[in-house]
Design a protein around this motif. Structure first.
Motif, PDB file in Angstrom:
ATOM      1  N   MET A   1      20.186  12.452  17.454  1.00 53.46           N
ATOM      2  CA  MET A   1      20.229  11.179  16.510  1.00 53.46           C
ATOM      3  C   MET A   1      21.166  10.141  17.287  1.00 53.46           C
ATOM      4  N   MET A   2      20.616   8.924  17.123  1.00 52.89           N
ATOM      5  CA  MET A   2      21.266   7.790  17.862  1.00 52.89           C
ATOM      6  C   MET A   2      21.982   6.778  16.641  1.00 52.89           C
ATOM      7  N   PHE A   3      22.947   6.427  16.929  1.00 51.68           N
ATOM      8  CA  PHE A   3      23.768   5.519  15.769  1.00 51.68           C
ATOM      9  C   PHE A   3      24.055   4.067  16.773  1.00 51.68           C
ATOM     10  N   ARG A   4      23.386   2.969  16.288  1.00 56.59           N
ATOM     11  CA  ARG A   4      23.743   1.807  16.935  1.00 56.59           C
ATOM     12  C   ARG A   4      24.308   0.676  16.225  1.00 56.59           C
ATOM     13  N   GLY A   5      25.200  -0.059  16.744  1.00 56.85           N
ATOM     14  CA  GLY A   5      25.816  -1.256  16.106  1.00 56.85           C
ATOM     15  C   GLY A   5      26.319  -2.255  17.198  1.00 56.85           C
ATOM     16  N   ALA A   6      26.552  -3.411  16.685  1.00 60.43           N
ATOM     17  CA  ALA A   6      27.318  -4.572  17.663  1.00 60.43           C
ATOM     18  C   ALA A   6      28.307  -5.293  16.785  1.00 60.43           C
ATOM     19  N   VAL A   7      29.303  -5.624  17.397  1.00 58.25           N
ATOM     20  CA  VAL A   7      30.383  -6.272  16.710  1.00 58.25           C
ATOM     21  C   VAL A   7      30.961  -7.195  17.655  1.00 58.25           C
ATOM     22  N   GLU A   8      31.434  -8.323  17.426  1.00 56.52           N
ATOM     23  CA  GLU A   8      32.152  -9.224  18.217  1.00 56.52           C
ATOM     24  C   GLU A   8      33.833  -9.093  17.651  1.00 56.52           C
ATOM     25  N   ARG A   9      34.524  -9.092  18.983  1.00 57.40           N
ATOM     26  CA  ARG A   9      35.800  -8.850  19.213  1.00 57.40           C
ATOM     27  C   ARG A   9      36.389  -9.350  20.548  1.00 57.40           C
TER      28      ARG A   9
ATOM     29  N   ASP B   1      25.856   6.123   6.447  1.00 54.16           N
ATOM     30  CA  ASP B   1      26.599   7.233   6.670  1.00 54.16           C
ATOM     31  C   ASP B   1      27.420   7.202   7.847  1.00 54.16           C
ATOM     32  N   ARG B   2      28.746   7.409   7.967  1.00 54.64           N
ATOM     33  CA  ARG B   2      29.512   7.151   9.073  1.00 54.64           C
ATOM     34  C   ARG B   2      30.360   8.453   9.583  1.00 54.64           C
ATOM     35  N   ASP B   3      29.875   9.574   9.179  1.00 54.44           N
ATOM     36  CA  ASP B   3      30.135  11.076   9.205  1.00 54.44           C
ATOM     37  C   ASP B   3      30.284  11.183  10.847  1.00 54.44           C
ATOM     38  N   PHE B   4      29.212  10.760  11.467  1.00 60.71           N
ATOM     39  CA  PHE B   4      28.950  10.882  12.767  1.00 60.71           C
ATOM     40  C   PHE B   4      30.294  10.513  13.857  1.00 60.71           C
ATOM     41  N   ILE B   5      30.994   9.604  13.419  1.00 61.63           N
ATOM     42  CA  ILE B   5      32.171   9.315  14.120  1.00 61.63           C
ATOM     43  C   ILE B   5      33.030  10.295  14.518  1.00 61.63           C
ATOM     44  N   SER B   6      33.183  11.291  13.513  1.00 61.89           N
ATOM     45  CA  SER B   6      34.347  12.460  13.639  1.00 61.89           C
ATOM     46  C   SER B   6      33.933  13.168  15.108  1.00 61.89           C
ATOM     47  N   ALA B   7      32.647  13.190  15.584  1.00 59.43           N
ATOM     48  CA  ALA B   7      32.108  13.826  16.754  1.00 59.43           C
ATOM     49  C   ALA B   7      33.097  13.117  17.928  1.00 59.43           C
ATOM     50  N   PHE B   8      33.519  12.036  17.781  1.00 57.16           N
ATOM     51  CA  PHE B   8      34.169  11.419  19.152  1.00 57.16           C
ATOM     52  C   PHE B   8      35.587  11.342  18.603  1.00 57.16           C
ATOM     53  N   SER B   9      36.052  12.015  17.850  1.00 52.62           N
ATOM     54  CA  SER B   9      37.631  11.999  17.928  1.00 52.62           C
ATOM     55  C   SER B   9      38.536  12.243  18.907  1.00 52.62           C
ATOM     56  N   GLU B  10      37.883  13.173  19.896  1.00 46.82           N
ATOM     57  CA  GLU B  10      38.744  13.247  21.004  1.00 46.82           C
ATOM     58  C   GLU B  10      38.615  12.470  22.121  1.00 46.82           C
TER      59      GLU B  10
ATOM     60  N   SER C   1      34.274   2.160  13.599  1.00 46.90           N
ATOM     61  CA  SER C   1      34.641   2.099  12.019  1.00 46.90           C
ATOM     62  C   SER C   1      34.518   0.539  11.793  1.00 46.90           C
ATOM     63  N   SER C   2      34.645  -0.441  12.679  1.00 49.64           N
ATOM     64  CA  SER C   2      34.798  -1.825  12.359  1.00 49.64           C
ATOM     65  C   SER C   2      33.537  -2.351  12.177  1.00 49.64           C
ATOM     66  N   THR C   3      32.351  -1.818  12.556  1.00 45.64           N
ATOM     67  CA  THR C   3      31.117  -2.339  12.736  1.00 45.64           C
ATOM     68  C   THR C   3      30.355  -2.461  11.321  1.00 45.64           C
ATOM     69  N   GLU C   4      30.190  -3.408  10.722  1.00 45.70           N
ATOM     70  CA  GLU C   4      29.477  -3.542   9.323  1.00 45.70           C
ATOM     71  C   GLU C   4      28.076  -2.721   9.151  1.00 45.70           C
ATOM     72  N   THR C   5      27.305  -3.134  10.102  1.00 49.04           N
ATOM     73  CA  THR C   5      25.765  -2.671  10.073  1.00 49.04           C
ATOM     74  C   THR C   5      25.672  -1.512  11.146  1.00 49.04           C
ATOM     75  N   VAL C   6      25.590  -0.326  10.674  1.00 50.26           N
ATOM     76  CA  VAL C   6      25.199   0.947  11.731  1.00 50.26           C
ATOM     77  C   VAL C   6      23.822   1.305  11.572  1.00 50.26           C
ATOM     78  N   LEU C   7      23.026   1.330  12.498  1.00 55.21           N
ATOM     79  CA  LEU C   7      21.724   1.632  12.296  1.00 55.21           C
ATOM     80  C   LEU C   7      21.480   3.232  12.861  1.00 55.21           C
ATOM     81  N   GLU C   8      20.603   3.802  12.381  1.00 50.64           N
ATOM     82  CA  GLU C   8      20.126   5.453  12.845  1.00 50.64           C
ATOM     83  C   GLU C   8      18.768   5.608  13.322  1.00 50.64           C
ATOM     84  N   TYR C   9      18.534   6.187  14.350  1.00 60.41           N
ATOM     85  CA  TYR C   9      17.272   6.260  14.625  1.00 60.41           C
ATOM     86  C   TYR C   9      17.337   7.765  15.650  1.00 60.41           C
ATOM     87  N   PRO C  10      16.124   8.550  15.328  1.00 58.86           N
ATOM     88  CA  PRO C  10      15.945   9.719  16.133  1.00 58.86           C
ATOM     89  C   PRO C  10      15.752   9.447  17.773  1.00 58.86           C
ATOM     90  N   MET C  11      16.192  10.261  18.510  1.00 59.20           N
ATOM     91  CA  MET C  11      15.502   9.963  20.032  1.00 59.20           C
ATOM     92  C   MET C  11      14.483  10.879  20.386  1.00 59.20           C
TER      93      MET C  11
END
Length: 408
Positions: free
Chosen positions: A184-192, A252-261, A274-284
């Motif tokens: 599963m792919m989760f995507r976003g873009a944020v200015e920083r 859903d932001r549960d996927f972020i825990s997979a990147f904790s390390e 975590s700071s990205t307002e809109t996160v999109l989900e799509y299967p590969m």
């Protein structure tokens, strides 16, 4: 003058209209949505894709919108630099590679089509129902938002209508289901604030948990900021079915825990997500390569012809290359049938090779090689992977994808 009916107003369809026009072929783009808008997040345009757009006089427009990518870095989850694959003119390629917002590239192409071909060259709110062929042409039937049926005739029809292509379903009604990879792919873009040198893309992790990150806006860079595009990929035992594929904000932001390390030296990726307002989900997902694309005066292009996993930054690039090749073959041929046949003979085997290479992780194989030897954050890079292993993977994929350096 021949008239091409181009089904789909995405990147591939608009590039095809421009390339056909440049080769003396009239093109009309038919798009199902009522209004084209700059949707999506980041994509990469490889040097050979950029070459086609440069040939259409769009190099300056690309420079105003996208980032000239300096290199793609492959990293472990602890931030070790496995390899840096230089891109662009400085690396020996004829043209730059660009990281760019998908919607901005689409609008860039749309503006060029309307300016060069006329406003009437893009017809929105036209959903293809079916088409019929004769020895002399093609007649397509469209449904408008009001329910009206409209018929339009032309000399050929190009299906550039994406993964869920109506043209493909007509040409190949018995095709099997889409192929789901399990990710599963989760995507976003944020200015920083910018990270790194502001021109580098990195890919970190392994085949099961992977993070991709790169800046996509030259306008933001000139303001001292960075529009950062990211992709988080997590393997699921039961991913969303391919038949339900569609970018959606699941909340859903549960996927972020997979990147904790994960620990990158130049950016906090957990904070970024975590700071990205809109996160999109799509299967590969992708589809098995076809034995043939078209029939008679109808053919396919881009994702409609060869949907592939988004590995190696090839999706948009291969669609644009299709567009240039289609126009060139039609321009040189004595008939439409001959032009479409030589186009397919040229592009089908090349793109089938990319589809299959992407299923084997393409250039990202180096991530799995290093990860299999990784024991912890204090590992020495030279213990993980040898330079010749890295270059062998990278060179092999450049050959398959068709963007070799001048010296290769």
């Amino acid at each position: 003058m021949k008239h091409a009916l181009v089904i789909g107003g995405g990147i591939g369809g608009l590039a095809a209209a421009l390339a056909l026009h440049a080769n003396g072929i009239r093109a009309t783009v038919f798009e199902a949505v009522a209004a084209l808008r700059p949707l999506g997040v980041g994509i990469n345009l490889l040097p050979h894709g950029a070459r086609v757009l440069y040939g259409l006089g769009l190099g300056d427009a690309l420079d105003r919108s996208g980032i000239r990518t300096r290199a793609i870095e492959y990293r472990t989850r602890y931030g070790h630099l496995i390899a840096s694959d230089p891109r662009g003119i400085e690396a020996g390629f004829e043209h730059p590679q660009y990281s760019i917002h998908r919607g901005h590239l689409q609008m860039l192409l749309l503006d060029a089509v309307r300016e060069r071909l006329g406003e009437e060259a893009v017809q929105t709110g036209m959903r293809l129902e079916t088409f019929e062929q004769t020895c002399g042409g093609v007649t397509a039937r469209f449904r408008t938002p009001s329910g009206e049926t409209i018929k339009v005739g032309g000399d050929l029809l190009v299906g550039a209508d994406g993964f869920h292509s109506r043209v493909r379903s007509i040409l190949h009604p018995d095709e099997g289901p889409a192929h789901a990879e399990g990710m599963m792919m989760f995507r976003g873009a944020v200015e920083r604030e910018p990270f790194g040198d502001g021109r580098t893309m990195f890919i970190a992790g392994n085949h099961d948990v992977k993070f991709v990150c790169y800046p996509i806006s030259e306008k933001a860079r000139r303001r001292g900021r960075s529009l950062v595009n990211w992709v988080a990929e997590v393997r699921h035992d039961r991913p969303r079915p391919a038949t339900e594929a569609g970018w959606a904000d699941r909340g859903d932001r549960d996927f972020i825990s997979a990147f904790s390390e994960f620990r990158m030296p130049d950016i906090d990726i957990v904070e970024l997500m975590s700071s990205t307002e809109t996160v999109l989900e799509y299967p590969m997902i992708d589809r098995d390569p076809l034995g043939h694309w078209g029939r008679g005066r109808a053919t396919l292009l881009g994702d409609a012809a060869h949907p592939m996993y988004p590995i190696g930054a090839n999706g948009a690039s291969q669609a644009i290359i299709d567009a240039g090749a289609l126009a060139a073959h039609l321009g040189e041929a004595v008939s439409v049938d001959e032009g479409l046949a030589t186009y397919e003979a040229d592009r089908l085997p090349r793109t089938s090779g990319v589809v299959l290479a992407n299923r084997q992780a393409g250039p990202e194989q180096v991530l799995d090689i290093a990860d299999a030897r990784l024991t912890g954050p204090d590992d020495a890079l030279e213990d993980l992977i040898a330079p010749h292993e890295v270059e062998a993977v990278a060179s092999r994929y450049r050959q398959v994808a068709g963007f070799t350096r001048r010296a290769e």
